[in-house]
Write a protein that holds these residues in place. Sequence first.
Motif, mmCIF file in Angstrom:
data_model
loop_
_atom_site.group_PDB
_atom_site.id
_atom_site.type_symbol
_atom_site.label_atom_id
_atom_site.label_comp_id
_atom_site.label_asym_id
_atom_site.label_seq_id
_atom_site.Cartn_x
_atom_site.Cartn_y
_atom_site.Cartn_z
ATOM 1 N N ARG A 166 10.009 55.234 13.394
ATOM 2 C CA ARG A 166 8.549 55.176 13.488
ATOM 3 C C ARG A 166 8.089 55.853 14.781
ATOM 4 O O ARG A 166 8.814 55.904 15.762
ATOM 5 C CB ARG A 166 8.068 53.723 13.503
ATOM 6 C CG ARG A 166 8.383 52.928 12.250
ATOM 7 C CD ARG A 166 7.933 51.476 12.412
ATOM 8 N NE ARG A 166 8.639 50.804 13.494
ATOM 9 C CZ ARG A 166 8.080 50.413 14.630
ATOM 10 N NH1 ARG A 166 6.806 50.636 14.864
ATOM 11 N NH2 ARG A 166 8.788 49.794 15.565
ATOM 12 N N PHE A 167 6.861 56.358 14.744
ATOM 13 C CA PHE A 167 6.237 56.849 15.961
ATOM 14 C C PHE A 167 5.277 55.794 16.495
ATOM 15 O O PHE A 167 4.686 55.026 15.732
ATOM 16 C CB PHE A 167 5.484 58.160 15.708
ATOM 17 C CG PHE A 167 6.394 59.345 15.548
ATOM 18 C CD1 PHE A 167 7.088 59.854 16.632
ATOM 19 C CD2 PHE A 167 6.571 59.948 14.315
ATOM 20 C CE1 PHE A 167 7.944 60.937 16.483
ATOM 21 C CE2 PHE A 167 7.412 61.025 14.152
ATOM 22 C CZ PHE A 167 8.103 61.524 15.246
ATOM 23 N N ALA A 168 5.140 55.754 17.804
ATOM 24 C CA ALA A 168 4.233 54.794 18.430
ATOM 25 C C ALA A 168 2.790 55.124 18.075
ATOM 26 O O ALA A 168 2.462 56.247 17.671
ATOM 27 C CB ALA A 168 4.427 54.817 19.944
ATOM 28 N N ASP A 169 1.926 54.136 18.219
ATOM 29 C CA ASP A 169 0.491 54.364 18.043
ATOM 30 C C ASP A 169 -0.004 55.354 19.082
ATOM 31 O O ASP A 169 0.506 55.425 20.202
ATOM 32 C CB ASP A 169 -0.280 53.052 18.186
ATOM 33 C CG ASP A 169 0.012 52.073 17.059
ATOM 34 O OD1 ASP A 169 0.334 52.542 15.952
ATOM 35 O OD2 ASP A 169 -0.067 50.854 17.288
ATOM 36 N N GLY A 170 -1.030 56.104 18.715
ATOM 37 C CA GLY A 170 -1.603 57.070 19.634
ATOM 38 C C GLY A 170 -2.873 56.567 20.280
ATOM 39 O O GLY A 170 -3.415 55.525 19.908
ATOM 40 N N LEU A 171 -3.361 57.316 21.249
ATOM 41 C CA LEU A 171 -4.599 56.943 21.929
ATOM 42 C C LEU A 171 -5.825 57.160 21.054
ATOM 43 O O LEU A 171 -6.865 56.550 21.281
ATOM 44 C CB LEU A 171 -4.745 57.755 23.222
ATOM 45 C CG LEU A 171 -3.912 57.278 24.415
ATOM 46 C CD1 LEU A 171 -4.053 58.251 25.575
ATOM 47 C CD2 LEU A 171 -4.341 55.888 24.850
ATOM 48 N N LEU A 172 -5.718 58.038 20.054
ATOM 49 C CA LEU A 172 -6.845 58.344 19.187
ATOM 50 C C LEU A 172 -6.738 57.560 17.891
ATOM 51 O O LEU A 172 -5.640 57.289 17.405
ATOM 52 C CB LEU A 172 -6.892 59.837 18.869
ATOM 53 C CG LEU A 172 -6.932 60.799 20.064
ATOM 54 C CD1 LEU A 172 -6.950 62.242 19.575
ATOM 55 C CD2 LEU A 172 -8.133 60.516 20.953
ATOM 56 N N ASP A 173 -7.885 57.200 17.320
ATOM 57 C CA ASP A 173 -7.852 56.565 16.006
ATOM 58 C C ASP A 173 -7.711 57.646 14.932
ATOM 59 O O ASP A 173 -7.637 58.842 15.231
ATOM 60 C CB ASP A 173 -9.081 55.685 15.779
ATOM 61 C CG ASP A 173 -10.400 56.464 15.793
ATOM 62 O OD1 ASP A 173 -10.396 57.679 15.493
ATOM 63 O OD2 ASP A 173 -11.440 55.859 16.107
ATOM 64 N N LYS A 174 -7.660 57.229 13.662
ATOM 65 C CA LYS A 174 -7.392 58.173 12.577
ATOM 66 C C LYS A 174 -8.471 59.248 12.480
ATOM 67 O O LYS A 174 -8.165 60.435 12.296
ATOM 68 C CB LYS A 174 -7.277 57.413 11.249
ATOM 69 C CG LYS A 174 -6.981 58.313 10.058
ATOM 70 C CD LYS A 174 -6.739 57.517 8.797
ATOM 71 C CE LYS A 174 -6.534 58.414 7.591
ATOM 72 N NZ LYS A 174 -5.493 59.430 7.789
ATOM 73 N N VAL A 175 -9.732 58.858 12.618
ATOM 74 C CA VAL A 175 -10.823 59.825 12.506
ATOM 75 C C VAL A 175 -10.763 60.826 13.658
ATOM 76 O O VAL A 175 -10.945 62.038 13.468
ATOM 77 C CB VAL A 175 -12.183 59.096 12.473
ATOM 78 C CG1 VAL A 175 -13.331 60.102 12.534
ATOM 79 C CG2 VAL A 175 -12.299 58.240 11.218
ATOM 80 N N GLN A 176 -10.508 60.327 14.864
ATOM 81 C CA GLN A 176 -10.427 61.212 16.022
ATOM 82 C C GLN A 176 -9.217 62.150 15.928
ATOM 83 O O GLN A 176 -9.312 63.328 16.280
ATOM 84 C CB GLN A 176 -10.361 60.369 17.296
ATOM 85 C CG GLN A 176 -11.642 59.594 17.574
ATOM 86 C CD GLN A 176 -11.457 58.536 18.647
ATOM 87 O OE1 GLN A 176 -10.332 58.161 19.002
ATOM 88 N NE2 GLN A 176 -12.557 58.030 19.178
ATOM 89 N N THR A 177 -8.103 61.631 15.439
ATOM 90 C CA THR A 177 -6.915 62.474 15.271
ATOM 91 C C THR A 177 -7.182 63.587 14.263
ATOM 92 O O THR A 177 -6.792 64.749 14.470
ATOM 93 C CB THR A 177 -5.722 61.622 14.810
ATOM 94 O OG1 THR A 177 -5.462 60.605 15.772
ATOM 95 C CG2 THR A 177 -4.480 62.471 14.617
ATOM 96 N N GLU A 178 -7.855 63.246 13.180
ATOM 97 C CA GLU A 178 -8.186 64.263 12.172
ATOM 98 C C GLU A 178 -9.098 65.334 12.760
ATOM 99 O O GLU A 178 -8.932 66.534 12.481
ATOM 100 C CB GLU A 178 -8.853 63.596 10.973
ATOM 101 C CG GLU A 178 -9.177 64.561 9.846
ATOM 102 C CD GLU A 178 -9.754 63.868 8.627
ATOM 103 O OE1 GLU A 178 -10.101 64.572 7.666
ATOM 104 O OE2 GLU A 178 -9.853 62.630 8.634
ATOM 105 N N GLN A 179 -10.042 64.931 13.588
ATOM 106 C CA GLN A 179 -10.934 65.904 14.202
ATOM 107 C C GLN A 179 -10.186 66.803 15.183
ATOM 108 O O GLN A 179 -10.408 68.015 15.218
ATOM 109 C CB GLN A 179 -12.079 65.177 14.926
ATOM 110 C CG GLN A 179 -12.972 66.057 15.789
ATOM 111 C CD GLN A 179 -13.747 67.115 15.019
ATOM 112 O OE1 GLN A 179 -13.669 67.176 13.786
ATOM 113 N NE2 GLN A 179 -14.492 67.952 15.722
ATOM 114 N N LEU A 180 -9.278 66.228 15.969
ATOM 115 C CA LEU A 180 -8.507 67.050 16.897
ATOM 116 C C LEU A 180 -7.632 68.036 16.125
ATOM 117 O O LEU A 180 -7.491 69.201 16.525
ATOM 118 C CB LEU A 180 -7.648 66.163 17.796
ATOM 119 C CG LEU A 180 -6.821 66.896 18.859
ATOM 120 C CD1 LEU A 180 -7.712 67.714 19.785
ATOM 121 C CD2 LEU A 180 -5.983 65.906 19.671
ATOM 122 N N ALA A 181 -7.050 67.599 15.010
ATOM 123 C CA ALA A 181 -6.265 68.508 14.181
ATOM 124 C C ALA A 181 -7.140 69.655 13.673
ATOM 125 O O ALA A 181 -6.709 70.824 13.656
ATOM 126 C CB ALA A 181 -5.647 67.749 13.014
#
Length: 682
Positions: free
Chosen positions: A495-510
């Motif tokens: 597993r990977f650890a949780d990130g600082l960004l939530d799912k919506v923010q991660t999608e936007q950064l992608a």
Amino acid sequence: MDLTVPSPSSSTVPPFPQPPGTGPAPPGAGRAAELPPLHEALICVALPSFAVSARHGQLTGQGGLEGVYHSGRRVLSRCHLRVAGREPVTVQGRLLSAGRARFVAVVRTAADPGPDPGVGVERVRDADGTERITFRSSVGRPLRLPVEIALGTDLADLGAVAAGRPRSDLRATVHDSGLRWSAPDGGHATVTADPPPKDTLASAGLLRWELELRPGAPRTITLDVRVHLSRAPRPVGRTGAHHLPAAHAEGDDPRAGRLLRTGLDDLRALLVRDPAHPADFHPAAGVPWRCGPAPAEALWAARMALPLGTRLAASTLRSLARTQIPGPGPGAGLIPGPMRDTGPHLPPSCTGTEATLAFPAVLAEAWRWGLPEQDLAELLPYAERCLRWLWTTAGEDGLLREPGPAGLQRAETQAHAHRAALLGADLLDACGRPGADDWRDWAHALRRRFREDFWLDDPTGGRPAAARTPAGRPLPHLGGGAAHLLDTGLLGGGRFADGLLDKVQTEQLARLFGSPAMDTGWGLRSLGAKEPAHNPFGHRSGAVRVHETAVAVAGLAAAGYEKEATSLLRGLLDAAEAFAYRLPEMYAGDQRTTDSAPLPHPAACRPAAVASAAGVHVLTAATGIRPDVPARTVALHPMRGAPLGEIRLSGLCVAGEPFAVRVSRTGLGMVEEAAAGLQLGV
């Protein structure tokens, strides 16, 4: 080529075990500095030696960085060959390996009946200056071939040469079958020739031969360069030990194999020993400018190389542990490091902070890859001290500020701290040490605070701030450093650890990383094309940094954004092909167009440790290898779109044993070789 300034914390504690003379910062470090261009040079490396040659192979001694260097000193600046009274015409110059270059030239003589040259000359130069010059004749009768080689050196420091302040050439004396030069500080260099020259003119640094050259019977002159400096470090690569395995990649895209092979060759060439503990070694950051202390880059390179085994990581961690500031007292637990220039928008950052936060994370991941228990037991106390430093240094809001008057809260630093806390907690739990739950709570609070304070909403979907001032004002520019927000680290069970960004923010950064403003088609820009002060050649203001691109590929793939990850991965492979698979630390961030090629940065280190290890990192991400050796499992999560087609990686090392994996064109992964008892996880 990252410019550095001394760290305030490193005035009393050396930032890294440093071989004498290998670590001067570039001239003018910490300010604007002009460095000699290197993008067309051939650089052979086997630290602590390297040779910088023009593609014609002649060392002219007429300025620039050309020459042979050992431990930060130029031991040969001139090696100029003339045959039959004329200079050979070089038709090809190329690297044969990380530590060896080959130059092929031709010479016309009076015996040639027409325009075709009858004599060929091959020069093979090693990183330590050893050179074999072979002459071959196609003329139908024996030749008497006059050969002369002009030699010279200034024994100048690399920093002085780079700044355009080399010493005058030293006067040579006859030594054995060659020449010797002595510096005022007591160091000296020698060149001996085999066969011995017919004539030696020391005042001109000239060796002369009359070679009898018969058709089909080559003649070779060998030059052996030796340098005698006090406390010169011992190289790693000449000991016969194999510190990195010979991993291979094969499949539909042959470039993957070439990138991996070249990167490993370069990474081996960059290894240097800890002078006080010669059993330990670590990667230097890059040649020629960054052969000295670079704790953060050494850890990142060792981390990316974990699929090759844990020995490099363990050795690098031990070397860094010896520099850790003892406690109690100010800075206790910090691993010192120099300050790094971070471009036009931000003040310098502290690489010591970065290395201190990386230490527990790299140790935790190395343990998942199979770090031996005795290494873990030795290094765990140092990781705990790094975590205690983090606990005492973070502000009441849980955020880390950069040292110095600016006191910025940098987004990258918070990402490093968050990863250290979660992976450190995982490690503490597994080793029966206290504090794991406290660190998970701390990370949870940091995650909540970061999402509230560092995310900037706007009509396009928002973006993460690069940093915040002490007054809370966000600095909104978007750069490749945001890739570290996607790098969360490996935990148990694959597993990977949780990130600082939530799912919506991660999608936007992608989405932002996939836009033309960030994705050049050759990799990720270090600063978006639409940002103020963008400069495609700026080392942190628009150039493509290979390490950041590799981190983005792995982070995007792990988060499920394979379209964006695939674009960056393919762009990096295309760039690697253009650079003959020896990726520099950075190159220009110009947008890719039809029939274009990536533009080199004239002062970039090449090879560089993190760029050399990047091939391992992206190929591991593409094949989705996620080990958990303590649980005796390894999970495979390959990229479903199979961006490289079918690919097989072999010669890797998991749990101390050979490991091989294959991914099909449909994205299905299969383990083909593994340690006994290692089960396939989910």
